[in-house]
Design an enzyme around this catalytic site. Structure first.
Site, short mmCIF file in Angstrom:
data_model
loop_
_atom_site.label_atom_id
_atom_site.label_comp_id
_atom_site.label_asym_id
_atom_site.label_seq_id
_atom_site.Cartn_x
_atom_site.Cartn_y
_atom_site.Cartn_z
N ASP A 128 0.77 -1.26 0.05
CA ASP A 128 -0.14 0.14 0.10
C ASP A 128 0.85 1.48 -0.09
OD1 ASP A 128 -2.25 -1.77 0.27
OD2 ASP A 128 -1.89 -1.76 2.39
N LYS B 33 2.69 1.93 -5.03
CA LYS B 33 3.38 1.43 -6.17
C LYS B 33 2.67 1.42 -7.60
CE LYS B 33 3.31 -2.91 -4.34
NZ LYS B 33 2.62 -2.40 -3.24
N GLY C 281 -4.59 -4.55 -4.35
CA GLY C 281 -4.97 -3.75 -5.38
C GLY C 281 -3.91 -2.38 -5.69
N HIS C 282 -3.93 -1.81 -6.68
CA HIS C 282 -3.26 -0.42 -6.97
C HIS C 282 -4.36 0.66 -7.17
CE1 HIS C 282 0.58 -2.89 -8.59
NE2 HIS C 282 0.40 -2.71 -7.10
N GLN D 179 1.55 -5.96 -2.88
CA GLN D 179 2.07 -6.09 -1.85
C GLN D 179 3.51 -5.35 -1.28
OE1 GLN D 179 1.28 -9.58 -2.59
NE2 GLN D 179 -0.61 -9.48 -2.01
N SER E 285 6.19 12.35 -4.15
CA SER E 285 4.94 12.78 -4.58
C SER E 285 4.39 13.35 -3.49
CB SER E 285 4.20 11.38 -4.75
OG SER E 285 2.76 11.40 -4.92
N VAL E 286 3.62 14.49 -4.08
CA VAL E 286 3.06 15.48 -3.04
C VAL E 286 1.34 15.24 -3.32
CG1 VAL E 286 4.78 16.84 -3.05
CG2 VAL E 286 3.06 17.25 -4.75
#
Length: 427
Positions: free
Chosen positions: A14, A17, A41-42, A226, A416-417
């Site tokens: 989580d 990715k 999931g993504h 994962q 990442s923001v």
């Protein structure tokens, strides 16, 4: 130098990715999912829309990218078709999807066994693994017991029925001994042959194909599900998944040699989360802070909707992941979630029997008993979601990232923001 990269979760999953894979997939010829199933999931967001992928590789949003579900996966054909339909309903109709003929099929009895075993563990021992009950573990068990069914046999209906008879002869004896529902060959065959017909055009040999296009210099991105701490070999056993999300499993899960896997990027959340049972040494005890992070970060399972446990960043975990997966660069996500905090902690070591250690013990019970040593840093108390470069970050946010780099010894190349693709920034 081959143009390959592995994207790996460096914590308990989580980490974002899918977001980073989607970002990198904009310049990839092929994206390959090499292990796991629809248990993890993504979440991917761009142009104001949010997508939840379960099986399908993150390159599906780039119409020029081929997406391979490789031989290390276990795939639920019914759920895969539903997932494809969901994407089509949102306008993603060109899937460019290929399934390895060596990937294994998940059947209803796998889900039944998964659910029942969790119930038994909780009833007998008062605890459970925290499986998503999607049948992943039992499907991998059948794979290693050599009673599983691979896609190459699944799409050949004559072979499929023959293999199903052999498998159910064994599985039904087990199910009967456990007082569980038994399955009829014809019922499963008549339903699943329709899925086999629909997916048959997508099934092919993928290992040789991958080898050839890598040798040709094509850009290939590998992604797992994962994170490293859920690896069956290197994770916090027994609270782990049934496969290995590390870079080490890419060759085995794709039919390639290790020489093709040279670059590995670890995806790291700016804090730590975990779903289900097991040790989480930096878990935040202050409910106000943990609830704030959970709500701002939308920390609920993509597949299950379960609330995630929240902890401070743990660099012992990151160094473990760097070692076992050969991570040579890091992408850090969700920094904006920490915008409103007065101060932020980083766990950098543990105390075991009065001694300071910087490794993860092999026993979950020992690991769960450790106390964590922290560095406390000032927060930035500013909205950073509109930042577009390193220099625009508040000095406190820069110092937080630099301190992590110092502690783990690996360069953070992407930060990442926010959830949108445009909020992913190269340093």
């Amino acid at each position: 130098m081959y143009k390959t990269k592995v994207v790996i979760g460096a914590q308990w999953g989580d980490e974002g990715k899918g977001k980073i894979s989607d970002f990198l997939a904009q310049n990839a010829d092929v994206v390959v999912r090499y292990q796991g199933g629809n248990n993890a999931g993504h979440s991917i967001e761009f142009d104001g829309k949010r997508y939840a992928l379960k099986h399908i590789p993150s390159g599906v949003f780039n119409p020029k990218t081929l997406n391979i579900m490789a031989q290390g996966m276990v795939i639920n054909p019914k759920m895969l078709l539903d997932e494809m339909k969901e994407l089509e309903n949102k306008g993603i109709v060109n899937h460019n999807l290929v399934i390895s003929d060596r990937a294994h099929v998940i059947f209803p009895y796998h889900l039944e066994i998964d659910s029942k075993l969790e119930e038994l563990k909780e009833k007998k021992y008062g605890t459970k693994i925290g499986t998503t009950k999607k049948g992943i573990g039992p499907a991998y068990e059948d794979k290693y017991a050599r009673v599983g069914i691979r896609f190459g046999d699944f799409i050949n209906l004559k072979t499929f029925k023959s293999r199903l008879k052999e498998t159910l002869f064994i599985k039904n004896m087990f199910l009967k001994s456990m007082g569980m529902k038994q399955y009829n060959v014809d019922e499963i065959f008549n339903e699943y042959k329709e899925y086999a017909k629909k997916l048959s055009p997508l099934v092919r040999e993928t290992g040789l194909y991958l080898s050839k296009i890598i040798e040709e210099g094509k850009v290939v991105l590998f992604e797992g599900a994962q994170g490293v701490l859920l690896c069956i070999e290197n994770g916090t056993y027994p609270y782990v998944t049934s496969s290995s999300p590390t870079a080490s499993s890419v060759p085995l899960g794709t039919g390639l040699s290790p020489k093709h896997v040279l670059n590995a990027m670890g995806i790291v959340k700016s804090y730590t989360t975990r779903v289900g049972a097991g040790a989480l040494p930096t878990e935040i005890e202050d409910e106000k802070i943990s609830s704030h992070i959970r709500e701002v970060g939308r920390e609920y399972g993509t597949v299950t909707g379960r609330p995630r446990r929240i902890g401070w960043l743990d660099t012992v975990v990151l160094k473990h992941s760097i070692r076992v997966s050969g991570l040579n660069e890091i992408a850090i996500t969700l920094i904006d979630v920490l915008d409103d905090l007065e101060e932020i902690k980083i766990g950098y070591s543990y105390n075991l029997d009065g001694k300071e250690i910087d490794f993860i013990p092999g026993s979950n019970e020992v690991y769960d008993s450790l106390k964590t040593n922290y560095i406390t840093m000032p927060g930035w108390k500013k909205d950073i979601t509109k930042v577009t470069s390193w220099n625009e970050l508040p000095i406190e946010a820069q110092n937080y990232i630099l301190k992590i780099e110092e502690l783990i010894g690996v360069k953070i190349t992407i930060f990442s923001v926010g959830p949108d693709r445009k909020q992913t920034i190269y340093r």
